[in-house]
Design a protein around this motif. Sequence first.
Motif, PDB file in Angstrom:
ATOM      1  N   VAL A  22      63.457 -12.394 152.550  1.00 45.70           N
ATOM      2  CA  VAL A  22      63.154 -12.045 151.154  1.00 45.70           C
ATOM      3  C   VAL A  22      61.862 -11.248 151.085  1.00 45.70           C
ATOM      4  CG1 VAL A  22      62.513 -12.956 148.885  1.00 45.70           C
ATOM      5  CG2 VAL A  22      64.418 -13.980 150.137  1.00 45.70           C
ATOM      6  N   ALA A  23      60.830 -11.733 151.746  1.00 48.07           N
ATOM      7  CA  ALA A  23      59.534 -11.048 151.733  1.00 48.07           C
ATOM      8  C   ALA A  23      59.658  -9.646 152.319  1.00 48.07           C
ATOM      9  CB  ALA A  23      58.498 -11.868 152.490  1.00 48.07           C
ATOM     10  N   GLU A  24      60.371  -9.533 153.423  1.00 49.22           N
ATOM     11  CA  GLU A  24      60.564  -8.229 154.066  1.00 49.22           C
ATOM     12  C   GLU A  24      61.280  -7.259 153.128  1.00 49.22           C
ATOM     13  OE1 GLU A  24      63.603  -6.912 157.423  1.00 49.22           O
ATOM     14  OE2 GLU A  24      62.008  -8.224 158.226  1.00 49.22           O
ATOM     15  N   ARG A  25      62.375  -7.714 152.526  1.00 54.07           N
ATOM     16  CA  ARG A  25      63.147  -6.849 151.618  1.00 54.07           C
ATOM     17  C   ARG A  25      62.357  -6.474 150.368  1.00 54.07           C
ATOM     18  NH1 ARG A  25      69.049  -7.341 152.027  1.00 54.07           N
ATOM     19  NH2 ARG A  25      69.351  -7.287 154.271  1.00 54.07           N
ATOM     20  N   ALA A  26      61.528  -7.400 149.906  1.00 52.66           N
ATOM     21  CA  ALA A  26      60.753  -7.153 148.695  1.00 52.66           C
ATOM     22  C   ALA A  26      59.463  -6.386 148.990  1.00 52.66           C
ATOM     23  CB  ALA A  26      60.417  -8.475 148.004  1.00 52.66           C
ATOM     24  N   THR A  28      56.727  -7.552 150.571  1.00 52.75           N
ATOM     25  CA  THR A  28      55.575  -8.392 150.267  1.00 52.75           C
ATOM     26  C   THR A  28      55.370  -9.412 151.385  1.00 52.75           C
ATOM     27  OG1 THR A  28      54.558  -9.707 148.505  1.00 52.75           O
ATOM     28  CG2 THR A  28      56.894 -10.118 148.941  1.00 52.75           C
ATOM     29  N   ALA A  29      54.369 -10.227 151.247  1.00 56.14           N
ATOM     30  CA  ALA A  29      54.078 -11.260 152.242  1.00 56.14           C
ATOM     31  C   ALA A  29      54.845 -12.544 151.910  1.00 56.14           C
ATOM     32  CB  ALA A  29      52.581 -11.557 152.257  1.00 56.14           C
ATOM     33  N   VAL A  30      55.092 -13.340 152.934  1.00 54.12           N
ATOM     34  CA  VAL A  30      55.782 -14.618 152.755  1.00 54.12           C
ATOM     35  C   VAL A  30      55.055 -15.485 151.729  1.00 54.12           C
ATOM     36  CG1 VAL A  30      56.359 -16.800 153.914  1.00 54.12           C
ATOM     37  CG2 VAL A  30      56.879 -14.622 155.027  1.00 54.12           C
ATOM     38  N   GLY A  31      53.745 -15.500 151.806  1.00 53.05           N
ATOM     39  CA  GLY A  31      52.961 -16.311 150.871  1.00 53.05           C
ATOM     40  C   GLY A  31      53.176 -15.903 149.418  1.00 53.05           C
ATOM     41  N   SER A  32      53.443 -14.622 149.203  1.00 55.62           N
ATOM     42  CA  SER A  32      53.678 -14.148 147.834  1.00 55.62           C
ATOM     43  C   SER A  32      54.936 -14.747 147.229  1.00 55.62           C
ATOM     44  CB  SER A  32      53.793 -12.623 147.822  1.00 55.62           C
ATOM     45  OG  SER A  32      52.578 -12.046 148.224  1.00 55.62           O
ATOM     46  N   VAL A  33      55.946 -14.975 148.060  1.00 56.79           N
ATOM     47  CA  VAL A  33      57.185 -15.596 147.569  1.00 56.79           C
ATOM     48  C   VAL A  33      56.862 -16.987 147.043  1.00 56.79           C
ATOM     49  CG1 VAL A  33      59.500 -16.408 148.190  1.00 56.79           C
ATOM     50  CG2 VAL A  33      58.630 -14.245 149.143  1.00 56.79           C
ATOM     51  N   TYR A  34      56.092 -17.745 147.820  1.00 54.05           N
ATOM     52  CA  TYR A  34      55.747 -19.109 147.397  1.00 54.05           C
ATOM     53  C   TYR A  34      54.794 -19.110 146.210  1.00 54.05           C
ATOM     54  CZ  TYR A  34      58.153 -20.735 151.550  1.00 54.05           C
ATOM     55  OH  TYR A  34      59.110 -20.998 152.492  1.00 54.05           O
ATOM     56  N   THR A  35      53.905 -18.120 146.160  1.00 51.05           N
ATOM     57  CA  THR A  35      52.990 -18.021 145.028  1.00 51.05           C
ATOM     58  C   THR A  35      53.763 -17.746 143.733  1.00 51.05           C
ATOM     59  OG1 THR A  35      51.203 -17.229 146.437  1.00 51.05           O
ATOM     60  CG2 THR A  35      51.016 -16.771 144.076  1.00 51.05           C
ATOM     61  N   GLN A  36      54.723 -16.853 143.835  1.00 49.80           N
ATOM     62  CA  GLN A  36      55.500 -16.455 142.652  1.00 49.80           C
ATOM     63  C   GLN A  36      56.499 -17.522 142.205  1.00 49.80           C
ATOM     64  OE1 GLN A  36      54.982 -13.505 141.056  1.00 49.80           O
ATOM     65  NE2 GLN A  36      56.518 -13.938 139.519  1.00 49.80           N
ATOM     66  N   PHE A  37      57.150 -18.197 143.160  1.00 47.28           N
ATOM     67  CA  PHE A  37      58.257 -19.098 142.810  1.00 47.28           C
ATOM     68  C   PHE A  37      58.021 -20.561 143.159  1.00 47.28           C
ATOM     69  CE2 PHE A  37      60.081 -14.898 143.062  1.00 47.28           C
ATOM     70  CZ  PHE A  37      60.756 -14.849 141.862  1.00 47.28           C
ATOM     71  N   GLY A  38      57.039 -20.856 143.967  1.00 47.09           N
ATOM     72  CA  GLY A  38      56.765 -22.246 144.313  1.00 47.09           C
ATOM     73  C   GLY A  38      57.576 -22.755 145.490  1.00 47.09           C
ATOM     74  N   SER A  39      58.813 -22.304 145.613  1.00 51.87           N
ATOM     75  CA  SER A  39      59.662 -22.714 146.734  1.00 51.87           C
ATOM     76  C   SER A  39      60.791 -21.703 146.896  1.00 51.87           C
ATOM     77  CB  SER A  39      60.261 -24.109 146.497  1.00 51.87           C
ATOM     78  OG  SER A  39      61.242 -24.074 145.472  1.00 51.87           O
ATOM     79  N   LEU A  40      61.383 -21.697 148.060  1.00 54.73           N
ATOM     80  CA  LEU A  40      62.527 -20.831 148.305  1.00 54.73           C
ATOM     81  C   LEU A  40      63.705 -21.264 147.431  1.00 54.73           C
ATOM     82  CD1 LEU A  40      63.498 -18.435 149.973  1.00 54.73           C
ATOM     83  CD2 LEU A  40      64.284 -20.060 151.706  1.00 54.73           C
ATOM     84  N   GLU A  41      63.831 -22.549 147.199  1.00 60.30           N
ATOM     85  CA  GLU A  41      64.909 -23.050 146.349  1.00 60.30           C
ATOM     86  C   GLU A  41      64.766 -22.543 144.910  1.00 60.30           C
ATOM     87  OE1 GLU A  41      67.103 -27.190 145.049  1.00 60.30           O
ATOM     88  OE2 GLU A  41      65.399 -27.300 146.416  1.00 60.30           O
ATOM     89  N   ALA A  42      63.552 -22.486 144.413  1.00 59.90           N
ATOM     90  CA  ALA A  42      63.335 -21.967 143.056  1.00 59.90           C
ATOM     91  C   ALA A  42      63.742 -20.498 142.982  1.00 59.90           C
ATOM     92  CB  ALA A  42      61.880 -22.148 142.647  1.00 59.90           C
TER      93      ALA A  42
END
Length: 190
Positions: A22-26, A28-42
């Motif tokens: 997800v981070a690669e396609r978007a 962005t950094a992996v941490g940004s995914v968690y910052t934005q959504f809290g979890s991969l499930e979210a």
Amino acid sequence: MIDAAVEILREGGAAAFNVRLVAERAGTAVGSVYTQFGSLEALRLEASAVTMRLLRNALTEALLACPSGAMDERLLCLTDAYLRFAAEHRNNWTAMFEPRSIPAPPAIAADIAALFEIIERELRAGGVPSEEDIPMLARALWSSVHGMVYLGEIGALGPIWPSDIPPMVRVLVNAAVRGLRLIEVPGETG
């Protein structure tokens, strides 16, 4: 990130869904995914909400194109659209039903409710006599149809093939509508 998640799910389903991709396609950094959504499930829930809205649109369009005003035929128009959608969007569709450990956010819960409201409206318009039973009837009917479609799509019905699903669904919907017609309206006598 949501667009990237939808694309990843479309291409490889839930098995291919991971935070690094997800981070690669978007971009962005992996941490940004968690910052934005809290979890991969979210994030998966948000991507599934996109698919739910596409499904709701497909069902709405099917009803607009349905040539009949009869409840059984309109419900069958919905089931045919559901079967088509599941086949055409298989990976995103199956990802919507992955187990989850977090509650759906209010906006996604509203998307889920909007799907059921389509069936509830058809039951009301078809004359189901008990208003209080309509939400339960809509969920029971959807669950039954969905179960057959889901098991057929993932090949888990054993000796029953995906081609068997449409006639099975027709029998179920027709039987349900016949049964609904037998429900006695309070205050009326047969």
